[in-house]
Write a protein that holds these residues in place. Structure first.
Motif, PDB file in Angstrom:
ATOM      1  N   ILE A 222     -52.047  21.311 -70.328  1.00  0.00           N
ATOM      2  CA  ILE A 222     -52.572  21.519 -68.971  1.00  0.00           C
ATOM      3  C   ILE A 222     -51.435  21.578 -67.961  1.00  0.00           C
ATOM      4  O   ILE A 222     -51.431  22.437 -67.070  1.00  0.00           O
ATOM      5  CB  ILE A 222     -53.589  20.408 -68.623  1.00  0.00           C
TER       6      ILE A 222
ATOM      7  N   ALA B   9     -53.029  17.803 -75.191  1.00  0.00           N
ATOM      8  CA  ALA B   9     -53.866  18.515 -74.224  1.00  0.00           C
ATOM      9  C   ALA B   9     -53.322  18.328 -72.804  1.00  0.00           C
ATOM     10  O   ALA B   9     -53.307  19.278 -72.004  1.00  0.00           O
ATOM     11  CB  ALA B   9     -55.303  18.014 -74.309  1.00  0.00           C
ATOM     12  N   THR B  10     -52.859  17.127 -72.491  1.00  0.00           N
ATOM     13  CA  THR B  10     -52.285  16.871 -71.165  1.00  0.00           C
ATOM     14  C   THR B  10     -51.038  17.717 -70.950  1.00  0.00           C
ATOM     15  O   THR B  10     -50.854  18.318 -69.878  1.00  0.00           O
ATOM     16  CB  THR B  10     -51.940  15.378 -71.024  1.00  0.00           C
TER      17      THR B  10
ATOM     18  N   LEU C  48     -53.679  13.993 -79.769  1.00  0.00           N
ATOM     19  CA  LEU C  48     -54.377  15.181 -79.278  1.00  0.00           C
ATOM     20  C   LEU C  48     -54.566  15.130 -77.758  1.00  0.00           C
ATOM     21  O   LEU C  48     -54.433  16.146 -77.081  1.00  0.00           O
ATOM     22  CB  LEU C  48     -55.720  15.332 -79.982  1.00  0.00           C
TER      23      LEU C  48
END
Length: 137
Positions: free
Chosen positions: A26, A22-23, A18
């Protein structure tokens, strides 16, 4: 001495997945956000180069150049034309950089004269020629 391991082992693999997701999200969001800015800068640079080129063309077309610019441009065009004609075999002026001279030297073998054949540099080093032998051959 303590040893630190990062990321700490024993963590949840789902949590690591996760965080990686998320990285990635972004990074993709930043690229999408800044893409118009980067494209705008590239387009502005292209337009600036085109404007400078068009301004130079307009100056030449309508005679808005100064005398120094005209003289320099004409000298460069003349030098370019001379270099092209010399390179492509046109008339060559004496004393130029492009002048080339070829010299061919050949001597026919005299009757009864034995010619030396050297197949490699080592051949002559192994059997050197003495001054007495060189007058005979």
């Amino acid at each position: 001495m303590p040893v630190f391991i990062f990321p700490p082992s024993g963590g949840s693999p789902i949590l690591s997945f996760l965080v990686g997701l998320a990285t990635l999200a972004i990074l993709i969001g930043l690229v999408i956000f800044f893409l118009p800015l980067i494209a705008g800068i590239v387009i502005a640079v292209i337009l600036l180069i085109a404007a400078v080129y068009c301004w130079g063309w307009l100056k030449r077309k309508f005679g808005w150049e100064s005398e120094e610019e005209k003289a320099f441009r004409q000298a460069m065009e003349k030098a370019e034309a001379m270099a092209r004609s010399q390179y492509h075999g046109g008339s060559v002026a004496s004393g130029t950089v492009y002048e080339r001279e070829e010299i061919r030297i050949s001597s026919p073998a005299r009757p009864g004269e034995r010619r030396r054949v050297m197949k490699d540099v080592e051949d002559i080093e192994e059997t050197p020629v003495t001054p007495k032998d060189s007058s005979k051959s």
